[in-house]
Structure formats: C-alpha cells, structure tokens
Design a protein around this motif. Structure first.
Motif, PDB file in Angstrom:
ATOM      1  N   LYS A   1      13.600  -3.670   5.606  1.00 17.36           N
ATOM      2  CA  LYS A   1      14.348  -4.132   4.430  1.00 17.36           C
ATOM      3  C   LYS A   1      13.445  -4.494   3.277  1.00 17.36           C
ATOM      4  O   LYS A   1      13.733  -4.210   2.122  1.00 17.36           O
ATOM      5  N   ARG A   2      12.354  -5.159   3.580  1.00 22.28           N
ATOM      6  CA  ARG A   2      11.442  -5.615   2.524  1.00 22.28           C
ATOM      7  C   ARG A   2      10.809  -4.410   1.811  1.00 22.28           C
ATOM      8  O   ARG A   2      10.653  -4.403   0.590  1.00 22.28           O
ATOM      9  N   LEU A   3      10.453  -3.393   2.591  1.00 19.28           N
ATOM     10  CA  LEU A   3       9.868  -2.178   2.010  1.00 19.28           C
ATOM     11  C   LEU A   3      10.874  -1.547   1.040  1.00 19.28           C
ATOM     12  O   LEU A   3      10.517  -1.182  -0.094  1.00 19.28           O
ATOM     13  N   ALA A   4      12.121  -1.452   1.467  1.00 18.82           N
ATOM     14  CA  ALA A   4      13.160  -0.854   0.620  1.00 18.82           C
ATOM     15  C   ALA A   4      13.345  -1.653  -0.662  1.00 18.82           C
ATOM     16  O   ALA A   4      13.363  -1.093  -1.766  1.00 18.82           O
ATOM     17  N   GLU A   5      13.445  -2.954  -0.490  1.00 23.15           N
ATOM     18  CA  GLU A   5      13.679  -3.850  -1.633  1.00 23.15           C
ATOM     19  C   GLU A   5      12.531  -3.735  -2.644  1.00 23.15           C
ATOM     20  O   GLU A   5      12.740  -3.565  -3.845  1.00 23.15           O
TER      21      GLU A   5
ATOM     22  N   VAL B   1       0.834  -1.209   0.000  1.00 21.61           N
ATOM     23  CA  VAL B   1       0.000   0.000   0.000  1.00 21.61           C
ATOM     24  C   VAL B   1       0.870   1.261   0.000  1.00 21.61           C
ATOM     25  O   VAL B   1       0.620   2.212  -0.759  1.00 21.61           O
ATOM     26  N   LEU B   2       1.915   1.253   0.836  1.00 21.62           N
ATOM     27  CA  LEU B   2       2.782   2.439   0.908  1.00 21.62           C
ATOM     28  C   LEU B   2       3.412   2.729  -0.451  1.00 21.62           C
ATOM     29  O   LEU B   2       3.447   3.868  -0.907  1.00 21.62           O
ATOM     30  N   ILE B   3       3.887   1.660  -1.098  1.00 19.52           N
ATOM     31  CA  ILE B   3       4.579   1.850  -2.381  1.00 19.52           C
ATOM     32  C   ILE B   3       3.600   2.267  -3.476  1.00 19.52           C
ATOM     33  O   ILE B   3       3.864   3.204  -4.235  1.00 19.52           O
ATOM     34  N   GLU B   4       2.473   1.595  -3.542  1.00 17.13           N
ATOM     35  CA  GLU B   4       1.503   1.898  -4.609  1.00 17.13           C
ATOM     36  C   GLU B   4       1.085   3.372  -4.587  1.00 17.13           C
ATOM     37  O   GLU B   4       1.125   4.070  -5.598  1.00 17.13           O
TER      38      GLU B   4
ATOM     39  N   LEU C   1      11.203   4.378 -13.784  1.00 12.92           N
ATOM     40  CA  LEU C   1      10.893   5.758 -13.385  1.00 12.92           C
ATOM     41  C   LEU C   1      12.170   6.570 -13.246  1.00 12.92           C
ATOM     42  O   LEU C   1      13.158   6.101 -12.686  1.00 12.92           O
ATOM     43  N   LYS C   2      12.111   7.781 -13.752  1.00 11.68           N
ATOM     44  CA  LYS C   2      13.293   8.648 -13.680  1.00 11.68           C
ATOM     45  C   LYS C   2      13.227   9.466 -12.396  1.00 11.68           C
ATOM     46  O   LYS C   2      13.159  10.692 -12.420  1.00 11.68           O
ATOM     47  N   VAL C   3      13.210   8.754 -11.289  1.00  9.67           N
ATOM     48  CA  VAL C   3      13.161   9.466 -10.017  1.00  9.67           C
ATOM     49  C   VAL C   3      14.300   8.926  -9.152  1.00  9.67           C
ATOM     50  O   VAL C   3      14.523   7.714  -9.089  1.00  9.67           O
ATOM     51  N   LYS C   4      15.062   9.840  -8.531  1.00 11.34           N
ATOM     52  CA  LYS C   4      16.150   9.397  -7.658  1.00 11.34           C
ATOM     53  C   LYS C   4      15.518   8.971  -6.332  1.00 11.34           C
ATOM     54  O   LYS C   4      14.795   9.766  -5.712  1.00 11.34           O
ATOM     55  N   THR C   5      15.773   7.735  -5.938  1.00 13.45           N
ATOM     56  CA  THR C   5      15.113   7.209  -4.734  1.00 13.45           C
ATOM     57  C   THR C   5      16.098   7.145  -3.568  1.00 13.45           C
ATOM     58  O   THR C   5      17.194   6.614  -3.723  1.00 13.45           O
ATOM     59  N   TYR C   6      15.697   7.700  -2.447  1.00 13.40           N
ATOM     60  CA  TYR C   6      16.580   7.755  -1.277  1.00 13.40           C
ATOM     61  C   TYR C   6      15.932   7.106  -0.068  1.00 13.40           C
ATOM     62  O   TYR C   6      14.786   7.403   0.260  1.00 13.40           O
TER      63      TYR C   6
END
Ligand code: KG4
Ligand code: ZN
Length: 339
Positions: free
Chosen positions: A279-283, A252-255, A294-299
């Motif tokens: 870790k799973r959320l990041a992965e 849900v957070l990612i979507e 996506l051309k977005v820098k992810t941090y």
C-alpha cells in the motif's frame, strides 16, 4: 476466446478462465504459504509436493466456477518459468497432458510478463497505452521493462542482487516476523508510532546512479546492523525498522522508475508482482506522479492480481497469443525478461 490459465511457479497452485484477455470467469488460488511459514521460508520439495496435491482440484474448481467444461475452452496458457523446477513441472506437464487429451492449443507464458498483464484485467479506467514502462517486483525479480507493443519489449534495468520482495522477506526474518515477509513488514509498519528510541537511517542503494539498476542486498545488511544495536527489540522498534525498510525500498523503486518514465517518454507506467500489493509503495507512487504533474497513466493491479495467480497468465496468453507444439514446451526455471 476463453483461455484456461495455469500457474504453479512457486508456492501458489492457481487456475482461472479469462475471456478475451480481460473478463475473469473464474480465479482459483491455493497457497501453501502457511506450510512455508512453519519452516520460515520455502523448501522447494515441500512446495512441489503441495502443487501435485492441489493441481487437479484447483483446475476442476476453476472450470466449475466458470461453468465450463474443458471442451468449451479455446486454449490453455501455462507458466513455463521462471520459478522452482519442481513446482513448474507440475503445471507444465498437466497443461501439456490436457492439451493432448482435449486437443487444445497451448501457450507458454513467462511468469514475469504475466505479472505485467494483471493490468489488463477488468480495468475501469481503460487499458494501458503503448509505449509503456513496467516495473515487475516479485519475490525473485526486480525488472524495469520498456514495452512497445504486445509482442515487443526490451529490458531496461533490474536488480544486481536481491529482488525487492527478497529484501522484504529477509528483513522480516531478521525481525522474526512471519513468512511471507512483505505483508508482515507492511502490517508492522502501519503500527509504527512516531516517537522512536533512536533514529534509524537506512541506505537508498544506487539511488543516485545514472542507470536503471537496483541493489537490495546491502539493505538487508544495514537492517542487520541496526538490529544488533538494540539490546532487546521492543514492539515499536520492530514497527520502526519495518517502516524504514518499506520507505527505503519504495523510494528507490519509485525514483528509478520515474526517471525511466521521463527518459523513455512512455504513455503508461505499470506495476506488477507481489511487492506491488504494498500500500505504501502505491500511495507514494501516485503522490510522486501527481507532484511532478507527469502525463503518464499509472496502473497498479488490485492486490489479489499482484501476487501469483493464473488469470494474469491467461490474459497475457491472449495478447501475445503464440501457441506452440506441446513437444516444444518445457519448464524453464531460469527464464527472464532480459532479452
Ligand atoms: O509475485 P509474487 O507473489 O511471487 C513471485 O513471483 O515471487 O511475489 C511474492 C513476493 C514476496 O517476496 C512477498 O513478500 C512480496 O511479494 N509481497 C509483498 C506484499 N505482498 C507480497 N511485499 C510488500 N508488501 C506487500 N503487501
Ligand atoms: Zn510472481
């Protein structure tokens, strides 16, 4: 410019010195989480008592580790909210006292904004570019924020009930896993071996709604219902429910975040707050960004800067730099990003 950060919003007493908003000269965090594990969650009076005991030793240690005297500090940054009033007061009043005694400017910091600025700390891949979108996921908050520049941001969406961290913490309690629940659920999920007794399908609340809001309280109820269908919870059942809970929350957070990234056409996407240590959320997030090209820098900050600390508060103060007269600074337990 060297800023001493002080953070006492909940159960961590933290102090650290950061130079020019990104170079960490010291970082000291004393957590009372073990005490709260004994009571199954935070009792605010206990947290405040620990803050009082630890604040001076933690600040002294932060200055010593940075090899600095307080005279050599340029400014003091302090979390003024949101948080537990008793805990906040310890940091705020200590910061004000130091500011008067040593004649230092004092910068009040919103703890949630501080979580975002963990992404400016010692970054090898460069600093985030504006405009950016930030998802703050902590024990008490879930907020999506559009940030145009260091001094301009707008709240885009957030939770209508429980925060993501709260969902982890409450699920962990249902499964008799120790506090804090996020790391416990994450560890248990890693042990899940995929041949369950039965299928478990947890809901993805609000995932299809055309907005940037979240709701996690139903998830906890769904987990409770699942738990009640087991005669006895075996280890692998706990691992399975942990795995499914983590999947549901992450998805849900990612979507919703990815949809917001596309809508607002941001150049960077930042995660912050305790849950971003997952870790799973990041992965799953990195996978999704790659999959969609996506051309977005992810941090995502490294885990110790995801959870509560004072160096992100000092970094934030450097970039927003708005000192205030000490008389106008007070603890604000209900402060938010919803402007
Ligand atoms: O930002 P934070 O340290 O404190 C608050 O501002 O609330 O966030 C604490 C929250 C807790 O709910 C904790 O369970 C969660 O972050 N958390 C995690 C992980 N580490 C901490 N949640 C999921 N996975 C983790 N690895
Ligand atoms: Zn926090």
């Amino acid at each position: 410019m060297k800023i001493l950060g002080i953070e006492t919003s909940c159960d961590e007493t933290a102090a650290g010195v950061v130079e020019n908003g990104n170079r960490i000269l010291s970082n000291v965090v004393s957590s009372s989480a073990e005490i709260h594990a004994g009571t199954g969650g935070i009792i605010p009076e206990n947290a405040a008592r620990q803050q009082i005991m630890m604040i001076i030793p933690v600040i002294s240690r932060a200055l010593k580790n940075a090899d600095l005297k307080i005279k050599e500090i340029d400014a003091i940054a302090v979390t003024v909210g949101p948080g537990l009033i008793g805990s906040l007061l310890v940091g705020v009043e200590t910061a004000k006292t130091l500011s008067i005694l040593f004649d230092k400017p004092i910068v009040p910091v919103n703890h949630l904004l501080g979580h975002i600025y963990a992404n400016w700390l010692e970054k090898e891949k460069g600093r985030p570019d504006f405009p950016l979108l930030a998802l703050v996921v902590s024990g008490g908050h879930t907020d999506l924020v559009y940030v145009e520049s260091h001094d301009k941001y707008a709240w885009v969406g957030g939770t209508r009930d429980d925060a993501a961290g709260e969902a982890f913490d409450k699920t962990a309690r249902l499964l008799s896993l120790p506090y804090p629940g996020g790391p416990s659920i994450s560890k248990a999920a890693e042990k899940y071996s995929t041949n369950p007794k039965k299928n478990i399908n947890l809901p993805r609340p609000m995932i299809n709604e055309n907005n940037f809001d979240f709701s996690f309280s139903g998830l906890k109820t769904a987990v409770l219902r699942e738990v009640q269908t087991f005669k006895k919870l075996e280890k692998n059942d706990i691992f399975q429910i942990s795995h499914e809970t983590q999947e549901a929350i992450s998805e849900v957070l990612i979507e919703k975040s990815i949809r917001a990234v596309k809508k607002y056409k941001v150049r960077s996407f930042l995660l912050g707050g305790g849950v971003s240590a997952n870790k799973r959320l990041a992965e799953a997030l990195y996978e999704r960004v790659k999959e969609e090209n996506l051309k977005v820098k992810t941090y995502i900050p490294i885990p110790k800067y995801c959870t509560d600390n004072a160096v992100c508060i000092a970094a934030c103060a450097y970039y927003i730099y708005k000192p205030k007269a000490y008389k106008n600074i007070s603890a604000q337990p209900e402060l938010s990003l919803r402007n």
